[in-house]
Design a protein around this motif. Structure first.
Motif, PDB file in Angstrom:
ATOM      1  N   ALA A  11      66.639-166.056  -5.821  1.00 43.70           N
ATOM      2  CA  ALA A  11      65.588-166.732  -6.734  1.00 43.70           C
ATOM      3  C   ALA A  11      66.267-166.873  -7.819  1.00 43.70           C
ATOM      4  CB  ALA A  11      64.118-166.290  -6.488  1.00 43.70           C
ATOM      5  N   LYS A  13      69.145-166.780  -9.213  1.00 43.92           N
ATOM      6  CA  LYS A  13      70.333-167.559  -9.442  1.00 43.92           C
ATOM      7  C   LYS A  13      69.789-169.250  -9.424  1.00 43.92           C
ATOM      8  CE  LYS A  13      74.019-164.892  -7.176  1.00 43.92           C
ATOM      9  NZ  LYS A  13      74.850-164.809  -6.050  1.00 43.92           N
ATOM     10  N   ARG A  14      68.704-169.533  -8.840  1.00 47.01           N
ATOM     11  CA  ARG A  14      68.186-170.764  -8.984  1.00 47.01           C
ATOM     12  C   ARG A  14      67.472-171.110 -10.098  1.00 47.01           C
ATOM     13  NH1 ARG A  14      66.934-169.374  -3.517  1.00 47.01           N
ATOM     14  NH2 ARG A  14      64.741-169.303  -3.765  1.00 47.01           N
ATOM     15  N   TYR A 166      61.875-175.194  -7.305  1.00 48.69           N
ATOM     16  CA  TYR A 166      62.865-174.365  -7.229  1.00 48.69           C
ATOM     17  C   TYR A 166      63.304-174.038  -5.749  1.00 48.69           C
ATOM     18  CZ  TYR A 166      61.418-173.191 -12.002  1.00 48.69           C
ATOM     19  OH  TYR A 166      61.024-173.294 -13.136  1.00 48.69           O
ATOM     20  N   ASP A 169      66.877-176.562  -3.062  1.00 44.66           N
ATOM     21  CA  ASP A 169      68.256-176.411  -2.577  1.00 44.66           C
ATOM     22  C   ASP A 169      67.943-175.171  -1.472  1.00 44.66           C
ATOM     23  OD1 ASP A 169      67.393-174.370  -4.419  1.00 44.66           O
ATOM     24  OD2 ASP A 169      69.477-174.201  -5.362  1.00 44.66           O
ATOM     25  N   HIS A 170      67.094-174.287  -1.544  1.00 39.24           N
ATOM     26  CA  HIS A 170      66.892-173.222  -0.630  1.00 39.24           C
ATOM     27  C   HIS A 170      66.436-173.505   0.565  1.00 39.24           C
ATOM     28  CE1 HIS A 170      65.819-168.983   0.656  1.00 39.24           C
ATOM     29  NE2 HIS A 170      64.669-169.319   0.860  1.00 39.24           N
TER      30      HIS A 170
END
Length: 247
Positions: A11, A13-14, A166, A169-170
């Motif tokens: 998280a 890193k995002r 956020y 992409d996860h």
């Protein structure tokens, strides 16, 4: 690094702000993904498809189909937020013939709990139901954390709204296993297991599987649902299955 630490690091890193991260982590529920994971050294936790091992007093002709079995002794039950048995096996069955057109949870499936030490035999389906058997292979387990999205029926919708940008992409990096234990249900048309549970009659998600129906080209998201008090009592008689079909 445990699953929660891994989720926290990913998280950050995002770019999830620290003041939002704490709120998000309270919603990130643990789940165990079970998949084939060929070449992995992850522990074998169960079996997908094939023939189930059942006690002699459990009737089964081959339908609803046997989807998967889980060795509870190999599951890190203390890491999940649902109270799975610590030993024995859970066997999951569901209608994999064609979509159910009954809205909401149905009885077109079940869960059989086989306590440790119970005598069992391998059961083959009847000739009529043999076509509903999936090819068998071992399932390996990986513990992770998963956030709800805007489609989930969650009490804290404000955190879900804030964290949504956020997560895009996860979601691309996260896949359901052939079977998952715990966590949130997959939402195709509706959320079958709102979180948190609010009363004794509410259902929590026990397990989830995606598969393709045998008699139609549609795919299915199947969720096995149970009341928390019945899970604590090891009572799986009232498990319901929610089917959501998609192309």
């Amino acid at each position: 690094m445990n699953a929660l630490d891994e989720y926290r690091a990913a998280a950050r890193k995002r770019g999830v702000p620290e003041d939002l991260l704490g709120r998000a982590l309270r919603l990130a529920r643990p789940r165990l993904e079970l998949r084939s994971m060929e070449g992995s050294d992850a522990p074998v936790v169960g079996q997908y498809g094939g023939h189930p091992q059942l006690p002699p007093d459990v009737e089964w002709t081959g339908f609803p189909a046997f989807i998967a079995s889980v060795d509870c002794a190999a599951v890190p039950v203390g890491e999940l937020d649902i109270r799975l048995p610590e030993d024995g096996h859970l066997l999951f069955f569901a209608n994999n013939s064609e979509p159910s057109y009954v809205p909401g949870p149905t009885q077109e499936g079940r869960v059989v709990y086989v306590p440790a030490g119970t005598a069992t035999t391998e059961r083959a389906p009847s000739e009529e139901d043999a076509s509903y058997t999936f090819e068998p292979y071992p399932l390996r387990g990986r513990l992770d954390r998963f956030m709800p999205d805007n489609n989930h029926d969650i009490a804290d919708q404000e955190t879900v709204r804030l964290i949504h940008p956020y997560l895009l992409d996860h979601w691309d990096e996260t896949m359901n296993g052939e079977l998952t234990l715990g966590g949130y249900a997959s939402v195709i048309h509706h959320d079958p297991a709102p979180w948190p549970v609010t009363d004794d009659d509410s259902f929590v998600m026990l397990a989830h599987a995606d598969f393709t129906f045998v008699d139609t080209p549609l795919s299915c998201a199947a969720s096995w649902l149970i009341r928390p008090r019945e899970l604590a009592e090891r009572n799986f008689e009232n498990v319901r299955v929610d089917f959501q079909s998609y192309m």
